[in-house]
Design a protein around this motif. Structure first.
Motif, PDB file in Angstrom:
ATOM      1  N   SER A 112       0.842  -1.194   0.000  1.00  0.00           N
ATOM      2  CA  SER A 112       0.000   0.000   0.000  1.00  0.00           C
ATOM      3  C   SER A 112       0.879   1.247   0.000  1.00  0.00           C
ATOM      4  O   SER A 112       2.045   1.211   0.394  1.00  0.00           O
ATOM      5  CB  SER A 112      -0.930   0.008   1.219  1.00  0.00           C
ATOM      6  OG  SER A 112      -0.181   0.145   2.411  1.00  0.00           O
ATOM      7  N   TYR A 123       0.891   4.703 -10.937  1.00  0.00           N
ATOM      8  CA  TYR A 123       0.471   3.544 -10.142  1.00  0.00           C
ATOM      9  C   TYR A 123      -0.651   2.772 -10.824  1.00  0.00           C
ATOM     10  O   TYR A 123      -0.688   1.545 -10.777  1.00  0.00           O
ATOM     11  CB  TYR A 123       0.090   3.979  -8.722  1.00  0.00           C
ATOM     12  CG  TYR A 123       1.290   4.513  -7.970  1.00  0.00           C
ATOM     13  CD1 TYR A 123       2.360   3.674  -7.647  1.00  0.00           C
ATOM     14  CD2 TYR A 123       1.388   5.846  -7.619  1.00  0.00           C
ATOM     15  CE1 TYR A 123       3.476   4.152  -6.991  1.00  0.00           C
ATOM     16  CE2 TYR A 123       2.500   6.335  -6.955  1.00  0.00           C
ATOM     17  CZ  TYR A 123       3.538   5.486  -6.649  1.00  0.00           C
ATOM     18  OH  TYR A 123       4.645   5.962  -5.999  1.00  0.00           O
ATOM     19  N   GLU A 124      -1.555   3.487 -11.484  1.00  0.00           N
ATOM     20  CA  GLU A 124      -2.616   2.799 -12.228  1.00  0.00           C
ATOM     21  C   GLU A 124      -2.021   2.021 -13.406  1.00  0.00           C
ATOM     22  O   GLU A 124      -2.422   0.888 -13.662  1.00  0.00           O
ATOM     23  CB  GLU A 124      -3.655   3.814 -12.704  1.00  0.00           C
ATOM     24  CG  GLU A 124      -4.476   4.368 -11.562  1.00  0.00           C
ATOM     25  CD  GLU A 124      -5.463   5.454 -11.976  1.00  0.00           C
ATOM     26  OE1 GLU A 124      -6.454   5.625 -11.240  1.00  0.00           O
ATOM     27  OE2 GLU A 124      -5.241   6.113 -13.006  1.00  0.00           O
ATOM     28  N   ARG A 125      -1.047   2.607 -14.112  1.00  0.00           N
ATOM     29  CA  ARG A 125      -0.429   1.922 -15.262  1.00  0.00           C
ATOM     30  C   ARG A 125       0.303   0.653 -14.862  1.00  0.00           C
ATOM     31  O   ARG A 125       0.371  -0.292 -15.647  1.00  0.00           O
ATOM     32  CB  ARG A 125       0.547   2.858 -15.989  1.00  0.00           C
ATOM     33  CG  ARG A 125      -0.124   3.828 -16.930  1.00  0.00           C
ATOM     34  CD  ARG A 125       0.858   4.554 -17.834  1.00  0.00           C
ATOM     35  NE  ARG A 125       1.932   5.244 -17.144  1.00  0.00           N
ATOM     36  CZ  ARG A 125       1.850   6.443 -16.579  1.00  0.00           C
ATOM     37  NH1 ARG A 125       0.706   7.104 -16.610  1.00  0.00           N
ATOM     38  NH2 ARG A 125       2.891   6.989 -15.993  1.00  0.00           N
ATOM     39  N   GLY A 127      -0.623  -1.316 -12.562  1.00  0.00           N
ATOM     40  CA  GLY A 127      -1.601  -2.303 -12.114  1.00  0.00           C
ATOM     41  C   GLY A 127      -2.040  -2.207 -10.670  1.00  0.00           C
ATOM     42  O   GLY A 127      -2.750  -3.093 -10.189  1.00  0.00           O
ATOM     43  N   MET A 128      -1.673  -1.134  -9.968  1.00  0.00           N
ATOM     44  CA  MET A 128      -2.140  -0.991  -8.587  1.00  0.00           C
ATOM     45  C   MET A 128      -3.605  -0.565  -8.601  1.00  0.00           C
ATOM     46  O   MET A 128      -4.040   0.180  -9.480  1.00  0.00           O
ATOM     47  CB  MET A 128      -1.291   0.016  -7.817  1.00  0.00           C
ATOM     48  CG  MET A 128       0.120  -0.483  -7.555  1.00  0.00           C
ATOM     49  SD  MET A 128       1.046   0.584  -6.433  1.00  0.00           S
ATOM     50  CE  MET A 128       0.498  -0.094  -4.854  1.00  0.00           C
ATOM     51  N   LYS A 129      -4.352  -1.045  -7.628  1.00  0.00           N
ATOM     52  CA  LYS A 129      -5.768  -0.731  -7.509  1.00  0.00           C
ATOM     53  C   LYS A 129      -5.933   0.517  -6.637  1.00  0.00           C
ATOM     54  O   LYS A 129      -5.367   0.602  -5.552  1.00  0.00           O
ATOM     55  CB  LYS A 129      -6.507  -1.914  -6.866  1.00  0.00           C
ATOM     56  CG  LYS A 129      -7.973  -1.703  -6.695  1.00  0.00           C
ATOM     57  CD  LYS A 129      -8.628  -2.911  -6.067  1.00  0.00           C
ATOM     58  CE  LYS A 129     -10.099  -2.637  -5.843  1.00  0.00           C
ATOM     59  NZ  LYS A 129     -10.734  -3.729  -5.117  1.00  0.00           N
ATOM     60  N   ARG A 130      -6.719   1.466  -7.130  1.00  0.00           N
ATOM     61  CA  ARG A 130      -7.003   2.682  -6.365  1.00  0.00           C
ATOM     62  C   ARG A 130      -7.991   2.334  -5.251  1.00  0.00           C
ATOM     63  O   ARG A 130      -9.005   1.672  -5.491  1.00  0.00           O
ATOM     64  CB  ARG A 130      -7.587   3.751  -7.268  1.00  0.00           C
ATOM     65  CG  ARG A 130      -7.759   5.096  -6.560  1.00  0.00           C
ATOM     66  CD  ARG A 130      -8.513   6.072  -7.421  1.00  0.00           C
ATOM     67  NE  ARG A 130      -7.700   6.514  -8.528  1.00  0.00           N
ATOM     68  CZ  ARG A 130      -7.495   7.787  -8.820  1.00  0.00           C
ATOM     69  NH1 ARG A 130      -8.028   8.725  -8.080  1.00  0.00           N
ATOM     70  NH2 ARG A 130      -6.769   8.114  -9.860  1.00  0.00           N
ATOM     71  N   MET A 131      -7.683   2.781  -4.034  1.00  0.00           N
ATOM     72  CA  MET A 131      -8.547   2.525  -2.881  1.00  0.00           C
ATOM     73  C   MET A 131      -9.102   3.861  -2.379  1.00  0.00           C
ATOM     74  O   MET A 131      -8.344   4.803  -2.173  1.00  0.00           O
ATOM     75  CB  MET A 131      -7.769   1.832  -1.760  1.00  0.00           C
ATOM     76  CG  MET A 131      -7.113   0.518  -2.181  1.00  0.00           C
ATOM     77  SD  MET A 131      -8.276  -0.747  -2.698  1.00  0.00           S
ATOM     78  CE  MET A 131      -9.042  -1.119  -1.156  1.00  0.00           C
TER      79      MET A 131
END
Length: 141
Positions: A112, A123-125, A127-131
């Motif tokens: 995290s 971070y989106e590119r 592959g991290m998931k936005r919380m």
């Protein structure tokens, strides 16, 4: 152009505070970190139990990227900084550091972080998931 084969990723628990400061400043994070407070930077490094670096594989092996994190190595890892020198941004160094963190932590440890607004797309590119449910008590100084 820097090629990925020229980058050395490693765990570096005794990172020099001057190198850490330089990369923070060169990355743009110097505007949001206490870069003029050496004692605080030393405390930040010494309290982190996972420090990963990206260095050019050339004479002197200059530091171009760093992750500073706190983890239990079992359940979760919080990344406090992911900093890449501006001259090396866009070359895959940040993704390489995140891949190294995931490799060293293993598949059972979640990662995290709280993104700076201009880094959200990165971070989106990767592959991290936005919380949406993050909470924060701000620092007083």
């Amino acid at each position: 152009m820097v090629e990925n084969s020229q980058i050395l990723y490693a765990r570096e628990p005794a990172l020099d505070v001057a190198e850490f400061r330089r990369v923070l400043v060169e990355s743009g994070l110097g505007e949001t970190r206490p870069v003029d407070d050496e004692a605080r930077l030393k405390a930040m490094l010494s309290a982190a139990n996972l420090v990963l670096t990206a260095r050019l594989d050339v004479d002197g092996k200059p530091l171009i990227g760093v992750i500073r994190a706190v983890t239990d190595f079992s359940w979760v890892c919080y990344i406090s900084e992911l900093a890449v020198s501006r001259s090396a941004q866009g070359l895959g160094i940040g993704k390489g550091l995140m891949d190294e963190a995931r490799r060293q932590l293993g598949p059972s440890v979640a990662i995290s972080l709280i993104s700076m607004p201009d880094a959200v797309g990165f971070y989106e590119r990767i592959g991290m998931k936005r919380m949406a449910d993050a909470f924060w008590f701000p620092r007083k100084h």
